[in-house]
Design a protein around this motif. Sequence first.
Motif, PDB file in Angstrom:
ATOM      1  N   VAL A 187      22.752 -28.512 -66.788  1.00 55.75           N
ATOM      2  CA  VAL A 187      22.452 -28.733 -65.381  1.00 55.75           C
ATOM      3  C   VAL A 187      22.636 -30.275 -64.860  1.00 55.75           C
ATOM      4  N   ARG A 188      22.029 -31.168 -65.383  1.00 52.54           N
ATOM      5  CA  ARG A 188      22.252 -32.590 -65.219  1.00 52.54           C
ATOM      6  C   ARG A 188      23.661 -32.876 -65.156  1.00 52.54           C
ATOM      7  N   ALA A 189      24.656 -32.567 -66.082  1.00 50.58           N
ATOM      8  CA  ALA A 189      26.017 -33.091 -66.147  1.00 50.58           C
ATOM      9  C   ALA A 189      26.685 -32.371 -64.893  1.00 50.58           C
ATOM     10  N   ALA A 190      26.454 -31.133 -64.511  1.00 51.37           N
ATOM     11  CA  ALA A 190      26.715 -30.690 -63.131  1.00 51.37           C
ATOM     12  C   ALA A 190      26.667 -31.594 -62.333  1.00 51.37           C
ATOM     13  N   ARG A 191      25.308 -31.776 -62.007  1.00 51.36           N
ATOM     14  CA  ARG A 191      25.022 -33.026 -61.029  1.00 51.36           C
ATOM     15  C   ARG A 191      25.687 -34.230 -61.215  1.00 51.36           C
ATOM     16  N   LEU A 192      26.090 -34.807 -62.312  1.00 53.39           N
ATOM     17  CA  LEU A 192      26.831 -35.807 -62.476  1.00 53.39           C
ATOM     18  C   LEU A 192      28.007 -35.699 -62.017  1.00 53.39           C
ATOM     19  N   PHE A 193      28.726 -34.918 -62.088  1.00 58.69           N
ATOM     20  CA  PHE A 193      30.214 -34.735 -61.937  1.00 58.69           C
ATOM     21  C   PHE A 193      30.460 -34.006 -60.583  1.00 58.69           C
ATOM     22  N   ALA A 194      29.695 -32.967 -60.143  1.00 57.92           N
ATOM     23  CA  ALA A 194      30.085 -32.264 -59.177  1.00 57.92           C
ATOM     24  C   ALA A 194      29.062 -32.541 -57.764  1.00 57.92           C
ATOM     25  N   GLY A 195      28.001 -33.580 -58.312  1.00 54.13           N
ATOM     26  CA  GLY A 195      27.257 -33.936 -56.999  1.00 54.13           C
ATOM     27  C   GLY A 195      25.690 -33.307 -56.905  1.00 54.13           C
ATOM     28  N   ASP A 196      25.076 -33.677 -56.072  1.00 57.46           N
ATOM     29  CA  ASP A 196      23.447 -33.052 -56.057  1.00 57.46           C
ATOM     30  C   ASP A 196      23.418 -31.521 -55.150  1.00 57.46           C
ATOM     31  N   ASP A 197      24.282 -31.579 -54.245  1.00 56.33           N
ATOM     32  CA  ASP A 197      24.228 -30.521 -53.186  1.00 56.33           C
ATOM     33  C   ASP A 197      24.854 -29.353 -53.674  1.00 56.33           C
ATOM     34  N   LEU A 198      24.239 -28.740 -54.708  1.00 53.94           N
ATOM     35  CA  LEU A 198      24.924 -27.402 -55.395  1.00 53.94           C
ATOM     36  C   LEU A 198      24.087 -26.166 -55.038  1.00 53.94           C
ATOM     37  N   ASP A 199      25.067 -25.266 -54.578  1.00 51.68           N
ATOM     38  CA  ASP A 199      24.310 -23.980 -54.321  1.00 51.68           C
ATOM     39  C   ASP A 199      24.439 -23.250 -55.753  1.00 51.68           C
ATOM     40  N   VAL A 200      23.311 -22.096 -55.951  1.00 51.03           N
ATOM     41  CA  VAL A 200      23.731 -21.520 -56.951  1.00 51.03           C
ATOM     42  C   VAL A 200      24.304 -20.021 -56.684  1.00 51.03           C
TER      43      VAL A 200
END
Length: 345
Positions: A187-200
């Motif tokens: 989850v933290r890696a996804a935020r690192l590369f794809a950004g914080d505004d992630l929808d599930v």
Amino acid sequence: MVSPGARPQPVRMGVLGGADIAVRRMLPALTSQPLVDLVAVASRSLAKAQGLADRFGCAAVEGYDRLLARSDIDAVYIPLPTALHAEWTTRALEAGKHVLCEKPCATGPREATEVVTAARERGLLVMESFMFLHHAQHARVRELVRDGAIGQLREVTAVFGIPAPPRAAAGEGHALGSLLETGVYPVRAARLFAGDDLDVVGATLTLDSDTGHDLGGSALLRAPSGVLARLGFGWDRFYRCTYELWGSEGRLTLDRAFTTPDTHTPVLRMERQESVRELTLAPDRQFVNIVGAFARAVVSGKGFEEHADDILRQAALVDRIRRAASPDSRCGTRAPSRKGKSDTT
């Protein structure tokens, strides 16, 4: 604050508990980091605390409250079982100590808000110990992506699985499931590369029939830019610790991405239509690095809000994944009963 050119005094730190990660990685890092002075380690058992103190050259304290009451400690590191993180982080903040807490700092948004509120009210630093963020290999990956090495980023895949629950999670009934223990890394890696505004977009958890806790799961996230993040995590499975960045013109893969040993030589595999390259990087000490980053923030008084916001964002996204995979929905599945099988970890 430290005047320009002056050498800052080391941050005086204590440790609450002797968890495996503390003994193997963080206590050695604390003693190796010149910006930190390891003052004391506490355990519910004085004998255990004394054994650690003798090994790492500090004082032994019986009981966590007694360590928090010491006036010669500025900050604490908390490696207790996940279910106890928020409670003892809040108590440490209330005692006037800065806190570096093992991930996850909180089990959900409510606890995260309580922790951050306690820190903000007292002007203290609370930092979640995602040590992998402080390994130089990830900065190199971000540089390559920024410079167009794989074209436009389209998808992030991040996976972390281990053969059995972590020792701290398995003991004393504190196991809360693999999403909180291993899933937080992807989850933290996804935020690192794809950004914080992630929808599930969707998620699933496989639940233990005996305990109701999740043994593993997956999630699909989407950024406003259209970048997808596919996450996998769990325990009771073959070890995997990797991420892949898939772009319009190539892909980049990194193994041993999260629990990287100090002596490990990272190899980035970069594939394009016309070539396959392997970039060898220098080893790095992510635990020593995160302790240094924590100490510099304490001394400078900067970055407190950034770390507080990060805790809130992480807890909120993990909670959205959990809700998307609720057993009340069709996303949840239950593993066969494990009664009669050994729980040895």
